[in-house]
Design an enzyme around this catalytic site. Sequence first.
Site, PDB file in Angstrom:
ATOM      1  N   ARG A 259       0.872  -1.170   0.000  1.00 35.66           N
ATOM      2  CA  ARG A 259       0.000   0.000   0.000  1.00 35.66           C
ATOM      3  C   ARG A 259       0.905   1.214   0.000  1.00 35.66           C
ATOM      4  O   ARG A 259       1.691   1.415   0.927  1.00 35.66           O
ATOM      5  CB  ARG A 259      -0.916  -0.030   1.218  1.00 35.66           C
ATOM      6  CG  ARG A 259      -1.889   1.154   1.323  1.00 35.66           C
ATOM      7  CD  ARG A 259      -1.352   2.192   2.267  1.00 35.66           C
ATOM      8  NE  ARG A 259      -2.302   3.224   2.621  1.00 35.66           N
ATOM      9  CZ  ARG A 259      -1.995   4.343   3.263  1.00 35.66           C
ATOM     10  NH1 ARG A 259      -0.747   4.585   3.651  1.00 35.66           N
ATOM     11  NH2 ARG A 259      -2.901   5.243   3.553  1.00 35.66           N
ATOM     12  N   ASP A 261       1.721   4.946   0.442  1.00 32.90           N
ATOM     13  CA  ASP A 261       1.167   6.048   1.219  1.00 32.90           C
ATOM     14  C   ASP A 261       1.190   7.358   0.430  1.00 32.90           C
ATOM     15  O   ASP A 261       2.194   7.699  -0.205  1.00 32.90           O
ATOM     16  CB  ASP A 261       1.987   6.209   2.503  1.00 32.90           C
ATOM     17  CG  ASP A 261       1.542   7.387   3.343  1.00 32.90           C
ATOM     18  OD1 ASP A 261       0.424   7.342   3.867  1.00 32.90           O
ATOM     19  OD2 ASP A 261       2.321   8.354   3.459  1.00 32.90           O
ATOM     20  N   ALA A 262       0.100   8.096   0.480  1.00 31.94           N
ATOM     21  CA  ALA A 262       0.021   9.500   0.035  1.00 31.94           C
ATOM     22  C   ALA A 262       0.734   9.760  -1.286  1.00 31.94           C
ATOM     23  O   ALA A 262       1.636  10.600  -1.359  1.00 31.94           O
ATOM     24  CB  ALA A 262       0.558  10.417   1.134  1.00 31.94           C
ATOM     25  N   GLU A 296      -2.869   5.144  -1.831  1.00 32.76           N
ATOM     26  CA  GLU A 296      -3.634   6.162  -1.114  1.00 32.76           C
ATOM     27  C   GLU A 296      -3.415   7.466  -1.862  1.00 32.76           C
ATOM     28  O   GLU A 296      -2.276   7.887  -2.068  1.00 32.76           O
ATOM     29  CB  GLU A 296      -3.159   6.332   0.322  1.00 32.76           C
ATOM     30  CG  GLU A 296      -4.010   7.358   1.066  1.00 32.76           C
ATOM     31  CD  GLU A 296      -3.280   8.063   2.202  1.00 32.76           C
ATOM     32  OE1 GLU A 296      -3.960   8.720   3.005  1.00 32.76           O
ATOM     33  OE2 GLU A 296      -2.050   7.973   2.277  1.00 32.76           O
ATOM     34  N   HIS A 323     -15.509   6.556   3.535  1.00 31.86           N
ATOM     35  CA  HIS A 323     -15.436   6.813   4.973  1.00 31.86           C
ATOM     36  C   HIS A 323     -16.035   8.163   5.329  1.00 31.86           C
ATOM     37  O   HIS A 323     -16.829   8.282   6.265  1.00 31.86           O
ATOM     38  CB  HIS A 323     -13.988   6.761   5.462  1.00 31.86           C
ATOM     39  CG  HIS A 323     -13.845   7.275   6.868  1.00 31.86           C
ATOM     40  ND1 HIS A 323     -13.649   8.614   7.158  1.00 31.86           N
ATOM     41  CD2 HIS A 323     -13.928   6.646   8.068  1.00 31.86           C
ATOM     42  CE1 HIS A 323     -13.617   8.778   8.460  1.00 31.86           C
ATOM     43  NE2 HIS A 323     -13.779   7.606   9.034  1.00 31.86           N
ATOM     44  N   ASP A 392      -5.571   6.771   9.918  1.00 29.12           N
ATOM     45  CA  ASP A 392      -5.684   8.220   9.746  1.00 29.12           C
ATOM     46  C   ASP A 392      -6.976   8.752  10.323  1.00 29.12           C
ATOM     47  O   ASP A 392      -6.983   9.730  11.083  1.00 29.12           O
ATOM     48  CB  ASP A 392      -5.623   8.581   8.257  1.00 29.12           C
ATOM     49  CG  ASP A 392      -4.209   8.818   7.759  1.00 29.12           C
ATOM     50  OD1 ASP A 392      -3.356   9.217   8.572  1.00 29.12           O
ATOM     51  OD2 ASP A 392      -3.958   8.602   6.572  1.00 29.12           O
ATOM     52  N   GLN A 393      -8.085   8.136   9.946  1.00 25.34           N
ATOM     53  CA  GLN A 393      -9.379   8.711  10.283  1.00 25.34           C
ATOM     54  C   GLN A 393      -9.718   8.557  11.759  1.00 25.34           C
ATOM     55  O   GLN A 393     -10.552   9.295  12.279  1.00 25.34           O
ATOM     56  CB  GLN A 393     -10.469   8.080   9.405  1.00 25.34           C
ATOM     57  CG  GLN A 393     -10.192   8.201   7.909  1.00 25.34           C
ATOM     58  CD  GLN A 393      -9.823   9.619   7.486  1.00 25.34           C
ATOM     59  OE1 GLN A 393     -10.272  10.605   8.080  1.00 25.34           O
ATOM     60  NE2 GLN A 393      -9.011   9.730   6.449  1.00 25.34           N
ATOM     61  N   GLY A 395      -6.869   8.061  14.192  1.00 22.79           N
ATOM     62  CA  GLY A 395      -5.744   8.629  14.904  1.00 22.79           C
ATOM     63  C   GLY A 395      -5.544  10.115  14.713  1.00 22.79           C
ATOM     64  O   GLY A 395      -4.887  10.759  15.540  1.00 22.79           O
ATOM     65  N   ASN A 396      -6.065  10.674  13.649  1.00 16.71           N
ATOM     66  CA  ASN A 396      -5.898  12.107  13.438  1.00 16.71           C
ATOM     67  C   ASN A 396      -6.987  12.938  14.109  1.00 16.71           C
ATOM     68  O   ASN A 396      -7.017  14.165  13.966  1.00 16.71           O
ATOM     69  CB  ASN A 396      -5.832  12.427  11.939  1.00 16.71           C
ATOM     70  CG  ASN A 396      -4.480  12.056  11.352  1.00 16.71           C
ATOM     71  OD1 ASN A 396      -3.485  12.030  12.064  1.00 16.71           O
ATOM     72  ND2 ASN A 396      -4.447  11.765  10.075  1.00 16.71           N
TER      73      ASN A 396
END
Length: 601
Positions: A259, A261-262, A296, A323, A392-393, A395-396
């Site tokens: 995966r 990232d960003a 992502e 999400h 992310d969703q 923990g942020n």
Amino acid sequence: MPFGARLRDGGGVDFRLWAPGARQVELAIETPGGSPELHPAEADAQGMWECMVPHAAAGTLYRWKIDGNLLVPDPASRHNPAGPHGPSAVVDPRQFEWDPAWSGRPWPETVLYELHVGTFTPEGTFAAAAERLQGLVDTGVTAVELMPVANFAGRFGWGYDGVLPYAPHHAYGTPDDLKRLVQRAHRLGLMVFLDVVYNHFGPDGNYLHAYAPPFFSQTKNSPWGAAINFDGPGSGPVREFFIHNAVYWIQEYRFDGLRLDAVHAISDDSPVHVLQELSERVRTAAHGRHVHLVLENEDNGYRHLAPSPMHGYYDGQWNDDFHHVVHVAMTGETQRYYHDYGASTMDLLARCLTHGMIFEGAKRKEGGARQVIEAAPAQPLSALVNFAHNHDQVGNRARGERLSELVPAEARRLPTLLALLTPAIPMLFFGEEWGAPEPFLYFADWEGELREAVRAGRKREFGHGDAHDLPDPCSEQTFARSRPDPARAKEHDHAAWLADVKAALAARRKWITPRQAQLLTGRHSAQRVGERGLSVQWRYEDGKMLCLELNLGEEPLQVEPQHLGPVEAEAVFSHRVPAGAPRGTWPPYSARWTLGEEITL
């Protein structure tokens, strides 16, 4: 390995370091007496320094000495047992005995389970994680996705600030421990994916600026500072460093997928984008194994997705839109990036379920400035990854609450079940399978000025008058609080949640997964039912139709016949719908899935 340490068949080790900014480079081998044993290296025209040490072997500890004074680890180190500020260790990658039979699983069978190695178990190690895999198989998971394991400074952290991309984090275990985790998963029929970060290096333990400045762009920036140089002068070795890293994880550790990232923060104006080249190289290196690549992309770009991933494209992409719109529909929150989803929320959810992404190709802007591009083509739903929770969703958020802790008790399971039973690939976040109430907080074991800067930044972002209640991101207690307790899965409410997830995934295996190859694109439909209801139809080539009847409201809905699916339909799964309930009544926070012959609604 084109970089780092390579064992010779006849004995000895070749060491290589790309250091175009160095005037002098020496290999410093650790010795029992404390003074390093220095070996001069020679450079070619591109700044690749090399030396061969006849008596070096697996286990030899070494560093590079730059310009006579700076000791640095090998950026391509396979193992840094004391962390990124300590010496690197030579590893023999050929001594691990792999099972020969495993060839992976096809993409449509994927049910992802994202986990953080450090908080997945009390021990926080690869070895301890391996002992928990059977429970995931029993739940119906088919693929474990590890948050980044590349070595980073400190004892604990999320892993997105890694500085040694080839070395597993020292606190989690040795390279062989990670290989044993992968092997154990394969023996249980589980795929293992790895989250990799190719858009920046972490701020602590990154020495590349001192001796290899071309690693970083002179003209482009990222959210974390200078962008990685994928297209400027000297970018050739940089591209190879990251592309080979992807190949390394697939070949040397036999991961089944990556995966990335960003990728919206990866800037490359080359004729062949680095993501394209990376995909092609990984496909070649897989030698016929099922290996899957997932992106992502915060900008919702879809140009790297394609129906034929074996031709240099990507199998899937995280669908943040799913999400976000579910979160807004269930909580009513519209601050920050949720603002985009606050108007016509149910219509946006309908578009997401049938069309794929909502804001295709539109960059996210704080305050909400994105518009739905009606002309954007529908994406193959099986190329998207849907989730109700991820690192992310959760923990942020300031206090790391899971979505299940933010909605009414009777609605807690519904977002998870929605993620599991669409034609998109589903993903669970560790602990979600039993409704873990523990938060997942932001934590990083920084020290000194960096620690104080991170603490101050969190207060600026989330303070709003109650900053004294914010968890300290650099506290070991914050790290420990983020560990879900699996003993809760035996408690009454959590056991029922786990049973629901197991039943949903069993339904997916029976009714959805076998039909993925027949799923049409651009032929799905949805209708609003009252203020909080949706009727959704997903269509297949053989004329079948998977239907969802969904009520996200706290009141029951009385539904007209035109919003119901086929009368003669097989029951797939239902949530909060009593046995024998009339089809025209949808209870609060309920969902029902059926499969029947296609009809026009």
